[in-house]
Design an enzyme around this catalytic site. Structure first.
Site, PDB file in Angstrom:
ATOM      1  N   THR A 137       0.797  -1.273   0.102  1.00  0.00           N
ATOM      2  CA  THR A 137      -0.048  -0.076  -0.012  1.00  0.00           C
ATOM      3  C   THR A 137       0.881   1.391  -0.114  1.00  0.00           C
ATOM      4  OG1 THR A 137      -1.438   1.384   1.353  1.00  0.00           O
ATOM      5  CG2 THR A 137      -0.242  -0.514   2.613  1.00  0.00           C
ATOM      6  N   ASP A 138       0.299   2.274  -0.470  1.00  0.00           N
ATOM      7  CA  ASP A 138       0.882   3.687  -0.421  1.00  0.00           C
ATOM      8  C   ASP A 138       1.127   4.388   1.174  1.00  0.00           C
ATOM      9  OD1 ASP A 138      -1.778   4.351   0.001  1.00  0.00           O
ATOM     10  OD2 ASP A 138      -1.971   5.977  -1.615  1.00  0.00           O
ATOM     11  N   GLU A 139       0.122   3.662   1.953  1.00  0.00           N
ATOM     12  CA  GLU A 139       0.329   4.191   3.357  1.00  0.00           C
ATOM     13  C   GLU A 139       1.418   4.035   4.173  1.00  0.00           C
ATOM     14  OE1 GLU A 139      -3.511   3.371   5.403  1.00  0.00           O
ATOM     15  OE2 GLU A 139      -4.606   3.302   3.340  1.00  0.00           O
ATOM     16  N   TYR A 162      -1.762  -0.788  10.981  1.00  0.00           N
ATOM     17  CA  TYR A 162      -2.124  -1.394   9.738  1.00  0.00           C
ATOM     18  C   TYR A 162      -0.746  -0.934   8.738  1.00  0.00           C
ATOM     19  CZ  TYR A 162      -3.318  -1.664   4.615  1.00  0.00           C
ATOM     20  OH  TYR A 162      -3.275  -2.099   3.563  1.00  0.00           O
ATOM     21  N   LYS A 166       2.292  -3.384   7.078  1.00  0.00           N
ATOM     22  CA  LYS A 166       2.564  -3.661   5.809  1.00  0.00           C
ATOM     23  C   LYS A 166       4.029  -3.109   5.561  1.00  0.00           C
ATOM     24  CE  LYS A 166      -0.027  -4.775   2.834  1.00  0.00           C
ATOM     25  NZ  LYS A 166      -0.481  -6.109   2.481  1.00  0.00           N
TER      26      LYS A 166
HETATM   27  P1  NAD Z   1      -9.678  -7.469   2.334  1.00  0.00           P
HETATM   28  O1  NAD Z   1      -9.609  -7.268   3.725  1.00  0.00           O
HETATM   29  O2  NAD Z   1     -10.977  -7.297   1.427  1.00  0.00           O
HETATM   30  O3  NAD Z   1      -9.197  -9.113   2.028  1.00  0.00           O
HETATM   31  C1  NAD Z   1      -8.207  -9.784   2.556  1.00  0.00           C
HETATM   32  C2  NAD Z   1      -8.316 -11.252   2.320  1.00  0.00           C
HETATM   33  O4  NAD Z   1      -7.221 -11.872   3.247  1.00  0.00           O
HETATM   34  C3  NAD Z   1      -9.669 -11.820   2.686  1.00  0.00           C
HETATM   35  O5  NAD Z   1     -10.330 -12.785   1.966  1.00  0.00           O
HETATM   36  C4  NAD Z   1      -9.332 -12.506   4.080  1.00  0.00           C
HETATM   37  O6  NAD Z   1     -10.042 -13.729   4.338  1.00  0.00           O
HETATM   38  C5  NAD Z   1      -7.893 -13.009   3.679  1.00  0.00           C
HETATM   39  N1  NAD Z   1      -6.928 -13.157   5.141  1.00  0.00           N
HETATM   40  C6  NAD Z   1      -7.022 -12.317   6.071  1.00  0.00           C
HETATM   41  N2  NAD Z   1      -5.896 -12.957   6.897  1.00  0.00           N
HETATM   42  C7  NAD Z   1      -5.467 -14.167   6.428  1.00  0.00           C
HETATM   43  C8  NAD Z   1      -4.717 -15.170   6.808  1.00  0.00           C
HETATM   44  N3  NAD Z   1      -4.119 -15.103   7.892  1.00  0.00           N
HETATM   45  N4  NAD Z   1      -4.500 -16.315   5.935  1.00  0.00           N
HETATM   46  C9  NAD Z   1      -5.122 -16.445   4.765  1.00  0.00           C
HETATM   47  N5  NAD Z   1      -6.003 -15.541   4.192  1.00  0.00           N
HETATM   48  C10 NAD Z   1      -6.274 -14.287   5.133  1.00  0.00           C
HETATM   49  O7  NAD Z   1      -8.344  -6.841   1.757  1.00  0.00           O
HETATM   50  P2  NAD Z   1      -8.124  -5.847   0.281  1.00  0.00           P
HETATM   51  O8  NAD Z   1      -8.708  -4.669   0.470  1.00  0.00           O
HETATM   52  O9  NAD Z   1      -8.780  -6.817  -0.794  1.00  0.00           O
HETATM   53  O10 NAD Z   1      -6.687  -5.773   0.114  1.00  0.00           O
HETATM   54  C11 NAD Z   1      -5.850  -6.903  -0.303  1.00  0.00           C
HETATM   55  C12 NAD Z   1      -4.324  -6.473  -0.323  1.00  0.00           C
HETATM   56  O11 NAD Z   1      -4.132  -5.157  -1.084  1.00  0.00           O
HETATM   57  C13 NAD Z   1      -4.038  -6.251   1.178  1.00  0.00           C
HETATM   58  O12 NAD Z   1      -2.535  -6.748   1.444  1.00  0.00           O
HETATM   59  C14 NAD Z   1      -3.928  -4.643   1.156  1.00  0.00           C
HETATM   60  O13 NAD Z   1      -2.981  -4.117   2.188  1.00  0.00           O
HETATM   61  C15 NAD Z   1      -3.438  -4.225  -0.091  1.00  0.00           C
HETATM   62  N6  NAD Z   1      -4.015  -2.899  -0.564  1.00  0.00           N
HETATM   63  C16 NAD Z   1      -5.536  -2.758  -0.471  1.00  0.00           C
HETATM   64  C17 NAD Z   1      -5.815  -1.432  -0.873  1.00  0.00           C
HETATM   65  C18 NAD Z   1      -7.307  -0.982  -0.909  1.00  0.00           C
HETATM   66  O14 NAD Z   1      -7.616   0.181  -1.137  1.00  0.00           O
HETATM   67  N7  NAD Z   1      -8.212  -1.929  -0.247  1.00  0.00           N
HETATM   68  C19 NAD Z   1      -4.965  -0.510  -1.295  1.00  0.00           C
HETATM   69  C20 NAD Z   1      -3.734  -1.023  -1.440  1.00  0.00           C
HETATM   70  C21 NAD Z   1      -3.131  -2.101  -1.137  1.00  0.00           C
HETATM   71  P1  TYD Z   2     -10.974   3.870   4.161  1.00  0.00           P
HETATM   72  O1  TYD Z   2     -11.777   3.486   3.248  1.00  0.00           O
HETATM   73  O2  TYD Z   2     -10.774   3.147   5.567  1.00  0.00           O
HETATM   74  O3  TYD Z   2      -9.295   3.435   3.737  1.00  0.00           O
HETATM   75  P2  TYD Z   2      -7.851   4.139   4.144  1.00  0.00           P
HETATM   76  O4  TYD Z   2      -8.191   4.384   5.864  1.00  0.00           O
HETATM   77  O5  TYD Z   2      -7.005   3.124   4.125  1.00  0.00           O
HETATM   78  O6  TYD Z   2      -7.484   5.374   3.364  1.00  0.00           O
HETATM   79  O7  TYD Z   2     -11.039   5.408   4.552  1.00  0.00           O
HETATM   80  C1  TYD Z   2     -10.792   6.322   3.361  1.00  0.00           C
HETATM   81  C2  TYD Z   2     -11.000   7.603   3.988  1.00  0.00           C
HETATM   82  O8  TYD Z   2     -12.111   7.942   4.449  1.00  0.00           O
HETATM   83  C3  TYD Z   2      -9.904   7.955   5.175  1.00  0.00           C
HETATM   84  O9  TYD Z   2      -9.552   9.545   4.917  1.00  0.00           O
HETATM   85  C4  TYD Z   2     -10.817   7.751   6.541  1.00  0.00           C
HETATM   86  C5  TYD Z   2     -12.243   8.367   6.041  1.00  0.00           C
HETATM   87  N1  TYD Z   2     -13.365   7.643   6.369  1.00  0.00           N
HETATM   88  C6  TYD Z   2     -14.420   8.591   7.021  1.00  0.00           C
HETATM   89  O10 TYD Z   2     -14.363   9.791   6.964  1.00  0.00           O
HETATM   90  N2  TYD Z   2     -15.430   7.873   7.430  1.00  0.00           N
HETATM   91  C7  TYD Z   2     -15.704   6.345   7.548  1.00  0.00           C
HETATM   92  O11 TYD Z   2     -16.641   6.060   8.037  1.00  0.00           O
HETATM   93  C8  TYD Z   2     -14.392   5.731   6.824  1.00  0.00           C
HETATM   94  C9  TYD Z   2     -14.705   4.326   6.897  1.00  0.00           C
HETATM   95  C10 TYD Z   2     -13.445   6.131   6.644  1.00  0.00           C
END
Ligand code: NAD
Ligand code: TYD
Length: 356
Positions: A137-139, A162, A166
């Protein structure tokens, strides 16, 4: 059918993982896809409804922290590629319960790296050239002020449990490249949105609450900025990095699309009003916005400079924010049963229905 790649996708029942599995099964019929997922609260087999197990696809319910299971799977399936999504992914949960983030994101990644090291860096490995892609992630880069963008050389400065977990996993992946020569690549992506996103994250939460006349909680002043990317664009970028990236490098992936949270929320509300008409109250949905206590340590702004991946691999996002929000709202409108089953928890029974 000749199989040209044996790919382990971890976390393939989550939001991005499910979109990625669907993309692979659609576009790469000669790849065998092993989807390994623990099915935590975030994992949902319904995200892959309609997909049958066959020569091209297998689902394995397991924990990435289970070293014996990972070692065995690598050998049994002769895994030559890993795309590692599995993680605890929600910042708010990492604040209230960080332990699971340390376990899955750090120990789990370490466990997979060890399985890959033992299998691939062994003289008996006779499979294809291997590759371990770690999805991050960019975080990890921390928080920006009003100006500047994250590049691949921006120092890590994670500020939530988190993002710290990561960042730790990214460091481990890099260490396995430098120390053992494990063939790894890392992607650091901005905020995704699109189908199958769990409704605890901002965009699906706003959809669900505004459809049900519930308040839309905005943290702090709502002027926090995220760079939003449509999930299919992310999935395509991952394939590019997996197949053409250079070992040992990280690639930033972003949408060139910075938006303040309040603007995102308003856009979803306005799109819904236009598509399905005003709610019974007669008031625009955006009037459901309430400002609530801020998230502790809330990162102010994320912005990705995605020029490296464009220059090196020719990838850039295809879906504009306007088109992506339209597609996303349409998907959630057409899949309200999915949202309802996630919200009432019944999706967790789906595994028993499918696998007994
Ligand atoms: P998500 O929370 O929707 O899905 C995570 C999946 O991992 C779930 O299916 C869960 O059951 C599985 N999981 C969790 N713990 C596990 C374990 N111990 N063993 C096996 N499986 C396990 O997450 P997402 O939003 O799809 O993100 C996927 C990846 O992409 C993550 O690594 C996250 O850090 C990265 N990412 C997400 C975003 C975003 O905006 N969602 C952006 C950048 C990077
Ligand atoms: P989120 O979807 O949780 O992603 P991330 O924290 O990984 O960026 O949140 C996106 C942005 O929205 C973040 O600045 C937090 C804000 N946010 C709210 O203001 N209200 C909410 O209920 C949630 C879930 C997020």
């Amino acid at each position: 059918m000749d199989i040209n790649r044996r790919i382990l996708v971890t976390g393939g029942c989550g939001f991005i993982g499910a979109n990625f599995v669907r993309l692979l099964l659609r576009e790469y019929p000669d790849w065998r896809v092993i989807n390994l997922d623990k099915l935590t609260y975030a994992g949902n087999l319904q995200n892959l409804e309609g997909i049958e197990e066959n020569d091209q696809y297998r689902f394995v319910k397991a924990d990435i922290c289970d070293a014996a299971a990972m070692d065995k799977l690598f050998v049994d399936e002769q895994i030559d590629s890993v795309v590692h999504f599995a993680a605890e992914s929600h910042v708010d949960r990492s604040i209230t319960g960080p332990a699971a983030f340390i376990q899955t994101n750090i120990v789990g990644t370490f466990t997979l790296l060890e399985a890959a090291r033992k299998t691939w860096l062994n003289n008996s490995w006779k499979g294809n050239d291997p590759r371990f892609l770690h999805v991050s992630t960019d975080e990890v880069y921390g928080s920006l002020g009003d100006t500047g963008m994250f590049t691949e050389t921006t120092p890590f400065d994670p500020r939530s449990p988190y993002s710290a977990s990561k960042a730790s996993s990214d460091h481990l992946v890099n260490a396995y490249f430098h120390t053992y020569g494990l063939p790894v690549v890392i992607t650091n992506c901005s905020n995704n949105y699109g189908p199958y996103q769990f409704p605890e994250k901002l965009i699906p939460l706003v959809f669900h609450n505004s459809m049900n006349g519930k308040p839309l909680p905005i943290y702090g002043d709502g002027k926090y900025v995220r760079d939003w990317l449509y999930v299919e664009d992310h999935c395509e970028a991952i394939v590019e990095v997996l197949t053409k990236g250079k070992n040992g490098l990280s690639y930033n992936i972003g949408g060139n699309n910075e938006k303040q949270n309040l603007e995102v929320v308003t856009r979803i509300c306005d799109t819904l009003d236009a598509k399905i008409g005003m709610p019974k109250s007669g008031n625009p949905r955006k009037e459901l916005v309430i400002f609530v206590k801020d998230r502790p340590g809330h990162d102010r702004r994320y912005a990705i400079d995605a020029s490296f991946i464009k220059d090196q691999l020719g990838w850039e996002p295809k879906v504009t924010f306007a088109a992506g929000i339209e597609k996303t709202v349409d998907w959630y409108l057409a899949n309200q049963d999915w949202v309802a089953s996630v919200v009432d928890g019944s999706y967790q029974k789906y595994y028993e229905t499918m696998y007994g």
